[in-house]
Write a protein that holds these residues in place. Structure first.
Motif, PDB file in Angstrom:
ATOM      1  N   PHE A  54       3.161  -8.513 -12.509  1.00  0.00           N
ATOM      2  CA  PHE A  54       2.850 -10.074 -12.752  1.00  0.00           C
ATOM      3  C   PHE A  54       4.193 -10.264 -13.541  1.00  0.00           C
ATOM      4  O   PHE A  54       4.500  -9.587 -14.557  1.00  0.00           O
ATOM      5  N   GLU A  55       4.810 -11.773 -13.153  1.00  0.00           N
ATOM      6  CA  GLU A  55       5.756 -12.010 -14.217  1.00  0.00           C
ATOM      7  C   GLU A  55       4.917 -13.363 -14.869  1.00  0.00           C
ATOM      8  O   GLU A  55       4.330 -14.156 -14.272  1.00  0.00           O
ATOM      9  N   LEU A  56       4.950 -13.018 -16.219  1.00  0.00           N
ATOM     10  CA  LEU A  56       4.362 -14.189 -17.139  1.00  0.00           C
ATOM     11  C   LEU A  56       5.517 -15.194 -17.794  1.00  0.00           C
ATOM     12  O   LEU A  56       6.641 -14.961 -17.593  1.00  0.00           O
ATOM     13  N   GLU A  57       5.011 -16.230 -18.221  1.00  0.00           N
ATOM     14  CA  GLU A  57       5.911 -17.196 -19.111  1.00  0.00           C
ATOM     15  C   GLU A  57       6.594 -16.486 -19.916  1.00  0.00           C
ATOM     16  O   GLU A  57       6.389 -15.431 -20.634  1.00  0.00           O
ATOM     17  N   GLY A  58       7.755 -16.934 -20.188  1.00  0.00           N
ATOM     18  CA  GLY A  58       8.887 -16.317 -21.171  1.00  0.00           C
ATOM     19  C   GLY A  58       9.546 -15.113 -20.395  1.00  0.00           C
ATOM     20  O   GLY A  58      10.112 -14.320 -21.051  1.00  0.00           O
ATOM     21  N   ARG A  59       9.500 -14.843 -18.925  1.00  0.00           N
ATOM     22  CA  ARG A  59      10.071 -13.838 -18.350  1.00  0.00           C
ATOM     23  C   ARG A  59       9.508 -12.503 -18.891  1.00  0.00           C
ATOM     24  O   ARG A  59      10.451 -11.569 -18.901  1.00  0.00           O
ATOM     25  N   ARG A  60       8.399 -12.260 -19.203  1.00  0.00           N
ATOM     26  CA  ARG A  60       7.668 -11.051 -19.503  1.00  0.00           C
ATOM     27  C   ARG A  60       6.974 -10.532 -18.361  1.00  0.00           C
ATOM     28  O   ARG A  60       6.371 -11.430 -17.443  1.00  0.00           O
ATOM     29  N   ASP A  61       7.148  -9.395 -18.254  1.00  0.00           N
ATOM     30  CA  ASP A  61       6.528  -8.733 -17.040  1.00  0.00           C
ATOM     31  C   ASP A  61       5.400  -7.636 -17.533  1.00  0.00           C
ATOM     32  O   ASP A  61       5.513  -7.026 -18.092  1.00  0.00           O
ATOM     33  N   CYS A  62       4.522  -7.261 -16.452  1.00  0.00           N
ATOM     34  CA  CYS A  62       3.527  -6.364 -16.813  1.00  0.00           C
ATOM     35  C   CYS A  62       3.177  -5.883 -15.315  1.00  0.00           C
ATOM     36  O   CYS A  62       3.129  -6.562 -14.214  1.00  0.00           O
ATOM     37  N   ALA A  63       2.712  -4.578 -15.299  1.00  0.00           N
ATOM     38  CA  ALA A  63       2.116  -4.004 -13.934  1.00  0.00           C
ATOM     39  C   ALA A  63       0.721  -3.239 -14.219  1.00  0.00           C
ATOM     40  O   ALA A  63       0.521  -2.584 -15.276  1.00  0.00           O
ATOM     41  N   PHE A  64       0.100  -3.139 -13.261  1.00  0.00           N
ATOM     42  CA  PHE A  64      -1.351  -2.640 -13.249  1.00  0.00           C
ATOM     43  C   PHE A  64      -1.350  -1.834 -11.807  1.00  0.00           C
ATOM     44  O   PHE A  64      -1.022  -2.062 -10.984  1.00  0.00           O
ATOM     45  N   GLN A  65      -2.076  -0.880 -12.138  1.00  0.00           N
ATOM     46  CA  GLN A  65      -2.448   0.133 -10.803  1.00  0.00           C
ATOM     47  C   GLN A  65      -4.227  -0.079 -10.952  1.00  0.00           C
ATOM     48  O   GLN A  65      -4.841   0.304 -11.980  1.00  0.00           O
ATOM     49  N   PHE A  66      -4.850  -0.421  -9.938  1.00  0.00           N
ATOM     50  CA  PHE A  66      -6.308  -0.364  -9.686  1.00  0.00           C
ATOM     51  C   PHE A  66      -6.576   0.364  -8.597  1.00  0.00           C
ATOM     52  O   PHE A  66      -6.030   0.476  -7.494  1.00  0.00           O
ATOM     53  N   LEU A  67      -7.358   1.739  -9.008  1.00  0.00           N
ATOM     54  CA  LEU A  67      -7.652   2.549  -8.205  1.00  0.00           C
ATOM     55  C   LEU A  67      -9.118   2.811  -8.076  1.00  0.00           C
ATOM     56  O   LEU A  67     -10.045   2.874  -9.224  1.00  0.00           O
ATOM     57  N   LEU A  68      -9.894   2.940  -6.843  1.00  0.00           N
ATOM     58  CA  LEU A  68     -11.035   3.009  -6.588  1.00  0.00           C
ATOM     59  C   LEU A  68     -11.241   4.423  -5.960  1.00  0.00           C
ATOM     60  O   LEU A  68     -10.982   4.567  -4.706  1.00  0.00           O
ATOM     61  N   VAL A  69     -11.697   5.309  -6.614  1.00  0.00           N
ATOM     62  CA  VAL A  69     -11.860   6.738  -6.023  1.00  0.00           C
ATOM     63  C   VAL A  69     -13.241   7.444  -5.984  1.00  0.00           C
ATOM     64  O   VAL A  69     -13.527   7.235  -7.311  1.00  0.00           O
ATOM     65  N   ARG A  70     -13.689   7.727  -5.187  1.00  0.00           N
ATOM     66  CA  ARG A  70     -15.207   8.254  -5.319  1.00  0.00           C
ATOM     67  C   ARG A  70     -15.031   9.557  -4.943  1.00  0.00           C
ATOM     68  O   ARG A  70     -14.200  10.189  -3.741  1.00  0.00           O
ATOM     69  N   PRO A  71     -15.557  10.625  -5.614  1.00  0.00           N
ATOM     70  CA  PRO A  71     -15.639  11.942  -5.270  1.00  0.00           C
ATOM     71  C   PRO A  71     -16.017  12.166  -3.848  1.00  0.00           C
ATOM     72  O   PRO A  71     -16.960  11.591  -3.189  1.00  0.00           O
ATOM     73  N   CYS A  72     -15.327  13.547  -3.298  1.00  0.00           N
ATOM     74  CA  CYS A  72     -15.849  13.762  -1.985  1.00  0.00           C
ATOM     75  C   CYS A  72     -17.370  14.429  -1.954  1.00  0.00           C
ATOM     76  O   CYS A  72     -17.760  15.082  -2.882  1.00  0.00           O
ATOM     77  N   ALA A  73     -18.068  14.191  -0.832  1.00  0.00           N
ATOM     78  CA  ALA A  73     -19.308  14.986  -0.785  1.00  0.00           C
ATOM     79  C   ALA A  73     -18.940  16.558  -0.539  1.00  0.00           C
ATOM     80  O   ALA A  73     -18.204  16.795   0.150  1.00  0.00           O
ATOM     81  N   SER A  74     -20.067  17.099  -1.306  1.00  0.00           N
ATOM     82  CA  SER A  74     -19.852  18.707  -1.213  1.00  0.00           C
ATOM     83  C   SER A  74     -20.731  19.139  -0.331  1.00  0.00           C
ATOM     84  O   SER A  74     -21.865  18.720  -0.034  1.00  0.00           O
TER      85      SER A  74
END
Length: 74
Positions: A54-74
């Protein structure tokens, strides 16, 4: 993932750090097979990860990682 999550982070960023001016995002499916509640495997049809900058006002940047991980069935 992208449609569900990024809209929420948008108003968090706008209200805490400054107005969002631009967004760049990549969606991915890292787990192609998932398992239902009974343990039966099925092919994934939705992204499970999103990587956003994301570029924010004032030329500030931030980054996010969104991960949805469900364990495998055993």
């Amino acid at each position: 993932m992208i449609i569900d999550m990024l809209c929420h982070w948008r108003y968090v960023l706008d209200n805490l750090f400054g107005e969002v001016k631009a967004v760049s995002c990549l969606g991915a499916t890292h787990v192609p097979t998932r398992w239902d509640e009974t343990g039966k495997p099925y092919e994934c049809t939705a992204d499970d990860s999103a990587y956003a900058t994301f570029e924010l006002e004032g030329r500030r940047d931030c980054a996010f990682q969104f991960l949805l991980v469900r364990p495998c069935a055993s």
